[in-house]
Every structure is written in structure tokens, then in C-alpha cells.
Design an enzyme around this catalytic site. Structure first.
Site, PDB file in Angstrom:
ATOM      1  N   PRO A  45     -73.373-159.026   8.658  1.00 59.37           N
ATOM      2  CA  PRO A  45     -73.111-160.376   8.153  1.00 59.37           C
ATOM      3  C   PRO A  45     -71.917-160.397   7.209  1.00 59.37           C
ATOM      4  O   PRO A  45     -71.296-161.439   7.017  1.00 59.37           O
ATOM      5  CB  PRO A  45     -74.400-160.750   7.415  1.00 59.37           C
ATOM      6  CG  PRO A  45     -75.129-159.474   7.184  1.00 59.37           C
ATOM      7  CD  PRO A  45     -74.649-158.473   8.181  1.00 59.37           C
ATOM      8  N   PRO A 231     -56.433-112.316 -11.715  1.00 60.28           N
ATOM      9  CA  PRO A 231     -56.730-111.474 -12.859  1.00 60.28           C
ATOM     10  C   PRO A 231     -58.120-110.837 -12.844  1.00 60.28           C
ATOM     11  O   PRO A 231     -58.393-109.958 -13.650  1.00 60.28           O
ATOM     12  CB  PRO A 231     -56.639-112.459 -14.020  1.00 60.28           C
ATOM     13  CG  PRO A 231     -57.068-113.751 -13.409  1.00 60.28           C
ATOM     14  CD  PRO A 231     -56.538-113.740 -12.009  1.00 60.28           C
ATOM     15  N   ASP A 254     -55.066-101.962  -5.837  1.00 57.93           N
ATOM     16  CA  ASP A 254     -54.830-101.360  -7.144  1.00 57.93           C
ATOM     17  C   ASP A 254     -56.129-101.225  -7.919  1.00 57.93           C
ATOM     18  O   ASP A 254     -57.108-101.903  -7.615  1.00 57.93           O
ATOM     19  CB  ASP A 254     -53.913-102.276  -7.975  1.00 57.93           C
ATOM     20  CG  ASP A 254     -52.479-102.205  -7.492  1.00 57.93           C
ATOM     21  OD1 ASP A 254     -52.193-101.351  -6.655  1.00 57.93           O
ATOM     22  OD2 ASP A 254     -51.672-103.029  -7.975  1.00 57.93           O
ATOM     23  N   LYS A 276     -53.067 -97.152 -10.061  1.00 57.20           N
ATOM     24  CA  LYS A 276     -52.164 -96.532 -11.015  1.00 57.20           C
ATOM     25  C   LYS A 276     -52.640 -96.967 -12.391  1.00 57.20           C
ATOM     26  O   LYS A 276     -52.900 -98.131 -12.616  1.00 57.20           O
ATOM     27  CB  LYS A 276     -50.727 -97.006 -10.785  1.00 57.20           C
ATOM     28  CG  LYS A 276     -50.105 -96.349  -9.579  1.00 57.20           C
ATOM     29  CD  LYS A 276     -48.670 -96.788  -9.405  1.00 57.20           C
ATOM     30  CE  LYS A 276     -48.601 -98.215  -8.959  1.00 57.20           C
ATOM     31  NZ  LYS A 276     -47.239 -98.720  -8.820  1.00 57.20           N
ATOM     32  N   GLY A 307     -53.356-106.741  -8.400  1.00 56.40           N
ATOM     33  CA  GLY A 307     -53.837-107.591  -9.477  1.00 56.40           C
ATOM     34  C   GLY A 307     -52.825-108.686  -9.771  1.00 56.40           C
ATOM     35  O   GLY A 307     -51.623-108.488  -9.596  1.00 56.40           O
ATOM     36  N   GLY A 308     -53.314-109.869 -10.155  1.00 53.95           N
ATOM     37  CA  GLY A 308     -52.411-110.948 -10.536  1.00 53.95           C
ATOM     38  C   GLY A 308     -51.578-111.410  -9.366  1.00 53.95           C
ATOM     39  O   GLY A 308     -52.088-111.664  -8.276  1.00 53.95           O
ATOM     40  N   ASP A 309     -50.275-111.503  -9.590  1.00 54.42           N
ATOM     41  CA  ASP A 309     -49.350-111.907  -8.536  1.00 54.42           C
ATOM     42  C   ASP A 309     -48.514-110.691  -8.124  1.00 54.42           C
ATOM     43  O   ASP A 309     -48.094-109.919  -8.987  1.00 54.42           O
ATOM     44  CB  ASP A 309     -48.426-113.006  -9.073  1.00 54.42           C
ATOM     45  CG  ASP A 309     -47.423-113.442  -8.024  1.00 54.42           C
ATOM     46  OD1 ASP A 309     -47.761-114.341  -7.234  1.00 54.42           O
ATOM     47  OD2 ASP A 309     -46.321-112.866  -7.969  1.00 54.42           O
ATOM     48  N   THR A 337     -51.078-114.992 -11.918  1.00 53.28           N
ATOM     49  CA  THR A 337     -50.627-113.871 -12.734  1.00 53.28           C
ATOM     50  C   THR A 337     -51.346-113.845 -14.089  1.00 53.28           C
ATOM     51  O   THR A 337     -51.832-114.872 -14.569  1.00 53.28           O
ATOM     52  CB  THR A 337     -49.098-113.939 -12.908  1.00 53.28           C
ATOM     53  OG1 THR A 337     -48.671-112.711 -13.497  1.00 53.28           O
ATOM     54  CG2 THR A 337     -48.662-115.100 -13.777  1.00 53.28           C
ATOM     55  N   ALA A 338     -51.412-112.648 -14.665  1.00 52.80           N
ATOM     56  CA  ALA A 338     -52.191-112.454 -15.888  1.00 52.80           C
ATOM     57  C   ALA A 338     -51.799-113.423 -17.001  1.00 52.80           C
ATOM     58  O   ALA A 338     -52.665-113.931 -17.715  1.00 52.80           O
ATOM     59  CB  ALA A 338     -52.052-111.014 -16.367  1.00 52.80           C
ATOM     60  N   MET A 389     -48.545-105.170 -20.225  1.00 48.29           N
ATOM     61  CA  MET A 389     -48.598-103.708 -20.388  1.00 48.29           C
ATOM     62  C   MET A 389     -48.167-103.275 -21.778  1.00 48.29           C
ATOM     63  O   MET A 389     -47.516-102.247 -21.945  1.00 48.29           O
ATOM     64  CB  MET A 389     -47.696-103.027 -19.331  1.00 48.29           C
ATOM     65  CG  MET A 389     -48.157-103.303 -17.925  1.00 48.29           C
ATOM     66  SD  MET A 389     -47.150-102.479 -16.692  1.00 48.29           S
ATOM     67  CE  MET A 389     -45.800-103.614 -16.482  1.00 48.29           C
ATOM     68  N   GLY A 418     -58.817-110.385 -19.357  1.00 50.32           N
ATOM     69  CA  GLY A 418     -58.796-111.840 -19.203  1.00 50.32           C
ATOM     70  C   GLY A 418     -59.506-112.308 -17.939  1.00 50.32           C
ATOM     71  O   GLY A 418     -59.340-111.708 -16.885  1.00 50.32           O
TER      72      GLY A 418
HETATM   73  N1  SAH Z   1     -48.990-108.219 -11.061  1.00 50.61           N
HETATM   74  C1  SAH Z   1     -49.825-108.337 -12.241  1.00 50.61           C
HETATM   75  C2  SAH Z   1     -49.298-107.551 -13.405  1.00 50.61           C
HETATM   76  C3  SAH Z   1     -49.316-106.074 -13.200  1.00 50.61           C
HETATM   77  S1  SAH Z   1     -48.815-105.208 -14.629  1.00 50.61           S
HETATM   78  C4  SAH Z   1     -49.964-109.826 -12.594  1.00 50.61           C
HETATM   79  O1  SAH Z   1     -49.247-110.656 -12.058  1.00 50.61           O
HETATM   80  O2  SAH Z   1     -50.815-110.137 -13.431  1.00 50.61           O
HETATM   81  C5  SAH Z   1     -50.338-104.830 -15.386  1.00 50.61           C
HETATM   82  C6  SAH Z   1     -50.512-105.610 -16.669  1.00 50.61           C
HETATM   83  O3  SAH Z   1     -50.914-106.934 -16.388  1.00 50.61           O
HETATM   84  C7  SAH Z   1     -51.599-105.091 -17.571  1.00 50.61           C
HETATM   85  O4  SAH Z   1     -51.174-103.984 -18.341  1.00 50.61           O
HETATM   86  C8  SAH Z   1     -51.887-106.300 -18.427  1.00 50.61           C
HETATM   87  O5  SAH Z   1     -50.904-106.472 -19.414  1.00 50.61           O
HETATM   88  C9  SAH Z   1     -51.735-107.412 -17.419  1.00 50.61           C
HETATM   89  N2  SAH Z   1     -53.033-107.822 -16.859  1.00 50.61           N
HETATM   90  C10 SAH Z   1     -53.382-107.826 -15.578  1.00 50.61           C
HETATM   91  N3  SAH Z   1     -54.637-108.298 -15.414  1.00 50.61           N
HETATM   92  C11 SAH Z   1     -55.088-108.599 -16.632  1.00 50.61           C
HETATM   93  C12 SAH Z   1     -56.307-109.133 -17.144  1.00 50.61           C
HETATM   94  N4  SAH Z   1     -57.325-109.447 -16.336  1.00 50.61           N
HETATM   95  N5  SAH Z   1     -56.412-109.322 -18.469  1.00 50.61           N
HETATM   96  C13 SAH Z   1     -55.390-109.016 -19.295  1.00 50.61           C
HETATM   97  N6  SAH Z   1     -54.230-108.506 -18.867  1.00 50.61           N
HETATM   98  C14 SAH Z   1     -54.071-108.297 -17.553  1.00 50.61           C
END
Ligand code: SAH
Length: 477
Positions: A45, A231, A254, A276, A307-309, A337-338, A389, A418
């Protein structure tokens, strides 16, 4: 016990379908039916605004007023989508009497046909049904699959549909055809489509089609995806990363990649840790290159998980150069990235209208690297430094920054682990950076943020425990 439903994909092109109802639910159904090419008749409706527009623009025929069984005349299917149960039941009963399939929205009992939860990738569709008894379960599964199935599957389905006559002519035998498809799908074609390289994908397809079945098997070349794992919090993985991980044969990861992320990886993939650690290099960069090449040359889909980017202090560039020199196909999936993750999870906005107009990502993992940095510019005000680092060289870092003019009172936030459950944040001022870190025994991985914005961790923290030393700072601010 109920019998399972019989699944059907209906061709509704040019066929009449009745939708009863004029609200948003009816609208959703009507629009989905239009997309499938149905001729939609809508009985109600009154209509909501988008439905009225469909009617005004001639896409939908409107039957005005209260439900009348004659509305069903000539329909192949009907959907009852009103909020009046009695009307819905009347539609169901009238459909039953005329042998017209009726779906009553959210009422499996009254429906003779059910509309499944589905995942759409172009022509490719996955439909899920729980028989109507557990729609939430079907929805849950849908969300899971939605994240796992890449958008490029639509392009793949389209290509295969378009090339169907050629494929049939080339491989008339069904067994041959099946082997062709298996090889084709295990080869580089899906990745090329994912990378939106349409021409290369078509060339790849034509080459595969031109080759004999044996030749096609030669086209199974390995590839490497350089993937950022973020991270640590697996929720920060991208959908693309998850999909690539699900297809991997070999994963070279890694140490920095968290256990939680690795748990999401396909179970039967071969996992190799090429970790490493500062000062303790388990696997040299050369060995990593050799491993990537070995598995890719053997035809495996390799994921190099970092790890990260992968392009931020990850030596991703070097690894790609090696692959390129060897003619191995690669793709890159960015990660969080971290610096971005630690800032977010510590409540530190990296830029801020009042405090920082730029951010610098810096690495300072040893004395030598400290000496190569441009301290003059790093010590400038109104910028945020994110130092990777850096746990080992904090004294040197503080001394140089202060010597080049950065105020000793500049706030810092040091974020250990983190985004992970064990995250800790230590805050203070540049003057006592090294002491604070020692006092709390901060370990790697840790990321250091220096700049006025770091003080905001005291008030904006939301993840894990409040920052150590944070309360005093927050009060001072
Ligand atoms: N490619 C990575 C970095 C590699 S170098 C990125 O983009 O995050 C490694 C360093 O990254 C560590 O020594 C630390 O300084 C940092 N990192 C990576 N993961 C982390 C986390 N979960 N918490 C704090 N620092 C981190």
C-alpha cells in the site's frame, strides 16, 4: 529430523517475481532480484523512497493496496517481506496453493524456498544454508569466507567463462580438461589477476592453452610473496596477507612474526623460521635468499613473512632484487609497520596540529648507524621521531639529540611488544630516557617515540596497562 534443503541457483532473467512489502527489507530483496535480471513486481500500500524511485523510473511494477492472491499470477517466485505476519502467511499459503515458491523473510517455517547467505565474486557465488535453523551460523561462515576469497576470483570466473569454447575445443576430453584446469589454477594466473595485470594474465592463459598438457605443467613456476605480518596482533594483518598465507606452500618467517599470526597460516604449509635477533643472526641474509630461490625454483608458492611492513627496515628491497635477477615472479603485501602500530596502541598520535607536522622513521641499531645519522635535522622541533631497533643505543641517542639542540624535557614513549598482550609502555623525558629504559628492563622488540606527542600516552592510552611513569606526566600536562 529435518532433511537438508536442496540447493538451486535460479535463472530469473526476464522472469516475473513478486515481492510483497514496501520497506527496506522488501527494497533489499527487490534490488537483489533486479540484479539477477528478474522482472520485479512489488505489492504494497505504500513504498519507501528508493522503491518509489524504482517504480517512477520504470524498473519495478507497483501493485497498490492490500495483498491479493492474484498478484501471484504468472510469477515464478514470491518473497514476502512485510512486517505483518498475517500478510506474510497469506502470501505463503497462496503460493503453496499455486505451486509458486515463496520465501518469507526470516521465517524458515513458512518458506518453501530459502535465500542463502552468499559470497559474490562476479559470476562466482558461494551460497551457505543452515537449513534455516541456524542463520547466525551461516552468516558467521559467510564472513569468514568473505575475508578468505580474493576479489580477483570474479575476474578469473569471467575469463574462464569467456574462454570456455576455446578450452573445450582444445581439450575435448573431460579428463584432459580437468588436468588443464588444475595446472592453470595452480600456476601464476590467479596471482596475475590479483595484481590486476590483465594483459599478462591473458598471455599466460593463451600460453597455457597453446601448450600440450605436459607443456602446461612446465608453466608451474614458483613465486614469492613478500608479506608484512604487522606488529603482532593478528587482527592487524591485512585481508590480502591472510589470503596469500592461505595459499602458501612454504613460509619463511622472521622471529618478529608473532605466534598468533602464525596460527592463522595454512596447516600443511612448510614453515621455516629464518629469525634474526640483534647480535645473534641465526640465518644470514644470503641464506634467506638461497632458501627463497630454492623453493620458488621448485615451483612452490613461497611467502616471505616479515614483521611490520616489508619495506620499512625489512630488507625487502634486497630480497626482491635477488628474485628479479632470477626471473621469479613476486608480489608485495604491505603490513602495518611498528611505528604506526605502537603509536596507535600506546595512544600517541604521530602528528598533531599543535606539536608535530612531520614524522621520521629512523633506525639506530648500533654505534656505526648512530654516527651516520643527520643529528642536526633529527634534533629539530615540531617533529616526531620513531626510532626502530634502538634499545641498545639509548644513551648515545639522547646525548646526540640534546647536543644538537633538542630540549632535554622532550617527552618520549618507549613501547615494548607493541600490540601484543604483553605490551608495556614506558614514558618520560629525553633527559632520563636511558635510565627509565634500564629501570624497567625494556627488551627488544621496542619502538621509541620522541616528541611532544609522546606525552599524550599518559591520557590517551587505551590498550593494556597504563604507561609506566605515565600518571605523573599526565598530571603535569
Ligand atoms: N619491518 C618492521 C621493522 C623491522 S626492524 C616494521 O615495519 O615494523 C625491527 C624493529 O622494529 C624492532 O627492533 C623494533 O624497534 C620494531 N618493532 C617491530 N615490531 C615491534 C613491536 N611489536 N613492538 C615494538 N617494536 C617493534
Amino acid at each position: 529430523m529435518a532433511s537438508p534443503l536442496f540447493p538451486v541457483f535460479a535463472d530469473l532473467r526476464g522472469r516475473d517475481v513478486l515481492v510483497v512489502g514496501g520497506g527496506t527489507v522488501a527494497q533489499r530483496k527487490a534490488e537483489a532480484l533486479l540484479e539477477a535480471g528478474a522482472r520485479v513486481r512489488l505489492g504494497a500500500p505504500s513504498l519507501n523512497r528508493p522503491l518509489a524511485r524504482h517504480v517512477a523510473e520504470g524498473r519495478i511494477e507497483h501493485l497498490d493496496g492490500a495483498f491479493d492472491a492474484h498478484w501471484l499470477d504468472g510469477a515464478w517466485l514470491a518473497i514476502a517481506a512485510t512486517d505483518d505476519d498475517a500478510v506474510n502467511q497469506a502470501v505463503a499459503a497462496a503460493g503453496e496453493a499455486r505451486r509458486i515458491w515463496v520465501n518469507v523473510v526470516d521465517d524458515a517455517q513458512a518458506s518453501s524456498v530459502q535465500i542463502p547467505a552468499r559470497i559474490e565474486r562476479g559470476l562466482l557465488q558461494v551460497a551457505i544454508s543452515s537449513g534455516g535453523g541456524a542463520p547466525m551460523l551461516a552468516r558467521h561462515l559467510r564472513e569468514k569466507l568473505e575475508s578468505e576469497l580474493d576479489e580477483s576470483l570474479g575476474a578469473l570466473a569471467e575469463l574462464l567463462e569467456r574462454e570456455r569454447p576455446r578450452i573445450r575445443a582444445r581439450f575435448p576430453d573431460i579428463g584432459q580438461r580437468r588436468r588443464f584446469f588444475e595446472r592453470l589454477l595452480a600456476g601464476p594466473l590467479p596471482a596475475l589477476l590479483r595484481q590486476r595485470r590483465k594483459l599478462a594474465a591473458e598471455r599466460e592463459f593463451s600460453a597455457a592453452l597453446a601448450g600440450s598438457n605436459e607443456a602446461v605443467s612446465d608453466t608451474i613456476r614458483g613465486s614469492v610473496a613478500l608479506v608484512g605480518a604487522g606488529p603482532g596482533d593478528p587482527g592487524l594483518l591485512t585481508l590480502r596477507a591472510l589470503r596469500v598465507l592461505n595459499e602458501a606452500d612454504v613460509i619463511l618467517h622472521d622471529r618478529l612474526v608473532s605466534k598468533d599470526v602464525l596460527q592463522l597460516v595454512r596447516r600443511d604449509a612448510l614453515r621455516i623460521e629464518v629469525g634474526k635477533q640483534a647480535g645473534n643472526h641465526h640465518t644470514t641474509q644470503q641464506q634467506i635468499h638461497a632458501l627463497m630461490l630454492e623453493h620458488a625454483r621448485a615451483g612452490k608458492r613461497v611467502v616471505r613473512l616479515k614483521g611490520g611492513d616489508p619495506f620499512v627496515f625489512g630488507r625487502g628491497g634486497e630480497e626482491l632484487e635477488v628474485l628479479r635477477a632470477d626471473g621469479i615472479a613476486f608480489e608485495v603485501v604491505p603490513g602495518i609497520t611498528a611505528a604506526l602500530a605502537c603509536a596507535a596502541y600506546a595512544g600517541v598520535p604521530l602528528t598533531h596540529r599543535d606539536h608535530a607536522q612531520s614524522v621520521r622513521l629512523v633506525t639506530a641499531h648500533c654505534k656505526d648507524s648512530l654516527d651516520t645519522l643527520d643529528w642536526q635535522s633529527l634534533a629539530l622541533e615540531r617533529q616526531t621521531l620513531a626510532v626502530y631497533m634502538g634499545v641498545a643505543g639509548l644513551d648515545g641517542l639522547r646525548d646526540r639529540l640534546i647536543a644538537h639542540g633538542r630540549a632535554a624535557s622532550t617527552p618520549f614513549a618507549l613501547i615494548e611488544n607493541g600490540s601484543r598482550p604483553e605490551q608495556r609502555v614506558v614514558v618520560g623525558t629525553l633527559a632520563d630516557l636511558a635510565e627509565r629504559a634500564r629501570e624497567h628492563d625494556v627488551q627488544s622488540p621496542a619502538l621509541l617515540i620522541i616528541g611532544e606527542v609522546a606525552a599524550l600516552a599518559g591520557t590517551l592510552h587505551w590498550f593494556g596497562e597504563p604507561p609506566l611513569g605515565g600518571t605523573a606526566l599526565a598530571l603535569a600536562a
